[in-house]
Design a protein around this motif. Sequence first.
Motif, PDB file in Angstrom:
ATOM      1  N   ALA A   5       0.832  -1.206   0.000  1.00 23.21           N
ATOM      2  CA  ALA A   5       0.000   0.000   0.000  1.00 23.21           C
ATOM      3  C   ALA A   5       0.865   1.254   0.000  1.00 23.21           C
ATOM      4  O   ALA A   5       0.580   2.216  -0.718  1.00 23.21           O
ATOM      5  N   ALA A   6       1.930   1.249   0.786  1.00 23.70           N
ATOM      6  CA  ALA A   6       2.808   2.420   0.855  1.00 23.70           C
ATOM      7  C   ALA A   6       3.488   2.687  -0.486  1.00 23.70           C
ATOM      8  O   ALA A   6       3.684   3.838  -0.865  1.00 23.70           O
ATOM      9  N   ARG A   7       3.842   1.628  -1.205  1.00 25.91           N
ATOM     10  CA  ARG A   7       4.485   1.787  -2.512  1.00 25.91           C
ATOM     11  C   ARG A   7       3.484   2.099  -3.624  1.00 25.91           C
ATOM     12  O   ARG A   7       3.871   2.407  -4.737  1.00 25.91           O
ATOM     13  N   GLY A   8       2.212   1.971  -3.316  1.00 28.56           N
ATOM     14  CA  GLY A   8       1.186   2.240  -4.322  1.00 28.56           C
ATOM     15  C   GLY A   8       0.937   1.075  -5.258  1.00 28.56           C
ATOM     16  O   GLY A   8       0.321   1.239  -6.299  1.00 28.56           O
ATOM     17  N   THR A   9       1.417  -0.107  -4.889  1.00 29.18           N
ATOM     18  CA  THR A   9       1.188  -1.288  -5.714  1.00 29.18           C
ATOM     19  C   THR A   9      -0.255  -1.760  -5.595  1.00 29.18           C
ATOM     20  O   THR A   9      -0.833  -2.258  -6.554  1.00 29.18           O
ATOM     21  N   ILE A  10      -0.807  -1.610  -4.387  1.00 28.51           N
ATOM     22  CA  ILE A  10      -2.228  -1.872  -4.184  1.00 28.51           C
ATOM     23  C   ILE A  10      -2.849  -0.586  -3.650  1.00 28.51           C
ATOM     24  O   ILE A  10      -2.174   0.250  -3.060  1.00 28.51           O
TER      25      ILE A  10
END
Length: 83
Positions: free
Chosen positions: A31-36
């Motif tokens: 979530a932090a990396r924006g993958t999900i």
Amino acid sequence: MLENENEKDKESHRRALALEGVMLLLIDGLAARGTISADEAEDMLRILSKSSDFSAARASGSLRIVNQLRRLRGGDGLATPGA
């Protein structure tokens, strides 16, 4: 015999806690990396938190992180900036 079963139960419990911890770290990281998206992360965390009161307590920190991510992304829970 009973002692052996008790040890197996303890080992299973330790492994379940470790697996839950890894899942929380993985969801937070993705979530932090924006993958999900924040919405996807929240859905997964809600499922994990339903297994027990202890799991709910452990997932609460991750849910706070996801809510902060949502705010940082302008309230868009579907945004996946790193995907």
